[in-house]
Design an enzyme around this catalytic site. Structure first.
Site, PDB file in Angstrom:
ATOM      1  N   TRP A 103       0.821  -1.212   0.000  1.00 51.94           N
ATOM      2  CA  TRP A 103       0.000   0.000   0.000  1.00 51.94           C
ATOM      3  C   TRP A 103       0.853   1.259   0.000  1.00 51.94           C
ATOM      4  CZ3 TRP A 103      -4.120  -1.754  -1.850  1.00 51.94           C
ATOM      5  CH2 TRP A 103      -4.546  -3.029  -1.501  1.00 51.94           C
ATOM      6  N   ASP A 172      -1.977   6.636   6.012  1.00 51.66           N
ATOM      7  CA  ASP A 172      -3.043   5.783   5.507  1.00 51.66           C
ATOM      8  C   ASP A 172      -3.359   4.795   6.630  1.00 51.66           C
ATOM      9  OD1 ASP A 172      -4.631   3.877   4.345  1.00 51.66           O
ATOM     10  OD2 ASP A 172      -3.233   3.347   2.739  1.00 51.66           O
ATOM     11  N   LYS A 196     -12.973  -1.595   6.571  1.00 54.01           N
ATOM     12  CA  LYS A 196     -12.398  -2.554   7.508  1.00 54.01           C
ATOM     13  C   LYS A 196     -12.973  -2.304   8.914  1.00 54.01           C
ATOM     14  CE  LYS A 196      -8.939  -2.436   4.138  1.00 54.01           C
ATOM     15  NZ  LYS A 196      -8.480  -3.712   3.710  1.00 54.01           N
TER      16      LYS A 196
END
Lengths: 360, 360
Positions: A103, A172, A196
């Site tokens: 990511w 993030d 999530k």
């Protein structure tokens, strides 16, 4: 009673049953208004009040000061990889990134693609991202330092966040926002795809320190412009109304659980159960270094791939689903986000012990 | 039986009751999988199959040829204003726009903001956008011609689409996609925020002729890059899974209604009821020119603003909601999208006749 299995999916992920039940109850007639929330104008008083409340809840639960504003945007973290670079890197400044896996890499690649000045100041690539790099120095002239607080694929998580002084710290937090207590006021900007810990997919939560809004240039796509969305309290155009509504329900669920501290305690108990099992026998080969283990995504290998396949298949027969590891690590990954129950993790541990007895 | 009022909101808008009921039934356990659709991995076989089916349904219902591909993106039409300009305007080419009101204008402004070459070849601005311009000539070297097929604010709609020959025709159909039969293969690209005729907000449907995908430059934000999303069949990153699911349900609802022709017939009957009433007496002052009237958004004024306020308030007492016109036109706007029933429109007409008797 609905049929519900134990869902260890990395995201979209399991949600609190009570949240789903509320969505179900509200579906045809939201709070007596004679229509579903998803049929309601985003310009209505009811929806506006929902956004105002959710904007504040997101900040208050985590302890952000009044210097911050929550935005509800679309496009997930992928949109934010671009938005962060486009809004925050000013001419003559260089963005700094720490690479802790896939990511982070996508965030870095996006800055590169958009022709922005950037540098990677630390990486855990050499060890297949099994840890969080500890040795790095942030430049005095950096536009910001970008980190990925938790890596869903490798199962690593920052345990303490770096002190960057005057340099804006950007994170993030898609896979671990709201999982534990930390000081959010050390950050300049936090973003998190909701799917999530905070809701369904299709809405990304951005909490930005308001002084950063002045950086947004005019000549970037409106949909990625923080300043424009801040001025309109996320309602510049039609947002994902369902997504914001569910985030609201999840924030209330966290509050009802007892807030962040109670959630953290619950998460630590769940993670402990699973890591204790991983450390009990050499049959399991945990991927993440002990001092960097994630509370949210637990990753491990078995002695061989055949056993790993068998593990995933037999777990599914026991209604333990979503356990196949990401191809970058292989093996097994159990995502145990906020909404995963302790009973769910215990069932997985019981299954593991049984599996090891039979195959160890 | 749930309490349901008649919802004339311009969008998000009323949805078929059967679709809402299905969402409600599926909420805790989607098709026996033991989890909600919104808890399911977008990489699961089940969700992948849903995307594949919906991609095809969107094309098939409207009659797109095999040369097209459907994408499910985020960010609504606002995102597409930028995406169209960034993906399709190549160096040395000029984009052409027809200005039929607020939405066209936003598309135009976005091309300007992004430093793209563009020109407006026709506008209805002088008459407060009460019609669709008929006199224009598309340049031989245009990157594309962009139109807004229906203007929600002014209540105008293209009755026949222009023939642009080899020049790609691009349309924002957010407010009238799937409302009537037309030849979609005349278009190079159609985009539509789902929240009027196709689903909830937070998902934008893009149908693109595949040869245009070659235009997408590498150095634009990934989230706006058509080619990247086409290659991954909309699953480059986590999409709005709930949104795509509801679009799927709405497409099935259209199919079950008898397809586009049946929907068009239904829509024409509803619009006729309302326009007949508007033409019955001078008490109503329709905004859109007769030859440009929209099947989806019907706009009119009353003799004065006081009566307009009274109209909206008394309508609401009759459970007819969302009738306040947009500030650019004032007065009344009734949005009668696909899911609005004939009975709903009849109730509005009955109310109007009563209101005129009392106040005319």
């Amino acid at each position: 009673m609905a049929h519900r299995i134990i869902n260890f999916s990395a995201g979209p992920a399991t949600l609190p049953l009570s949240v789903l039940q509320t969505i179900q109850e509200d579906m045809l007639d939201y709070h007596g208004e004679g229509m579903s929330l998803i049929e309601m104008s985003h310009r209505s008083k009811t929806f506006d009040a929902l956004v105002v409340e959710t904007e504040a809840l997101v900040r208050e639960l985590m302890g952000f000061s009044e210097d911050y504003q929550t935005l509800f945007l679309q496009g997930g973290a992928t949109g934010q990889f671009a938005a962060v670079a486009l809004n925050l890197i000013r001419e003559g400044k260089t963005a700094e990134y720490i690479d802790t896996g896939a990511w982070s890499n996508k965030a870095i690649k996006e800055a590169e693609k958009l022709g922005k000045s950037y540098r990677v100041i630390a990486s855990s690539k050499e060890s297949n991202h099994n840890h969080i790099p500890g040795n790095f120095k942030v430049g005095n002239d950096a536009a910001y330092l970008h980190i990925t607080s938790n890596n869903t694929i490798f199962g690593t998580q920052w345990q303490e966040f770096p002190d960057t002084g005057d340099i804006p710290l950007v994170a993030d937090m898609s896979s671990d926002f709201y999982c534990k207590r930390f000081d959010p006021n050390k950050f300049a900007l936090i973003y998190a795809g909701a799917q999530k810990n905070a809701g369904p997919s299709g809405v990304v939560i951005v909490v930005i320190r308001k002084d950063l809004l002045e950086r947004s240039p005019v000549n970037i796509p409106t949909i990625l412009n923080y300043k424009i969305y801040a001025e309109k309290n996320s309602l510049y155009n039609t947002p994902n109304t369902f997504g914001i509504y569910v985030v609201n329900l999840v924030m209330h669920w966290i509050k009802d659980m007892g807030g962040i501290d109670a959630v953290e305690k619950h998460n630590r108990q769940k993670a402990q159960l699973l890591y204790d099992e991983l450390d009990r026998t050499d049959f399991w080969r945990p991927h993440a270094r002990k001092d960097c283990r994630s509370l949210m995504n637990v990753t491990w290998r078995l002695p061989n791939e055949e056993l790993e396949k068998k593990f995933v298949a037999e777990a599914l027969e026991q209604e333990l689903s979503g356990l196949k590891g990401h191809r970058s690590v292989g093996g097994i990954r159990a995502s145990i986000y906020n909404a995963m129950s302790k009973e769910g993790v215990q069932r997985l541990v019981d299954f593991m012990q049984e599996f090891e007895r039979k195959n160890g």
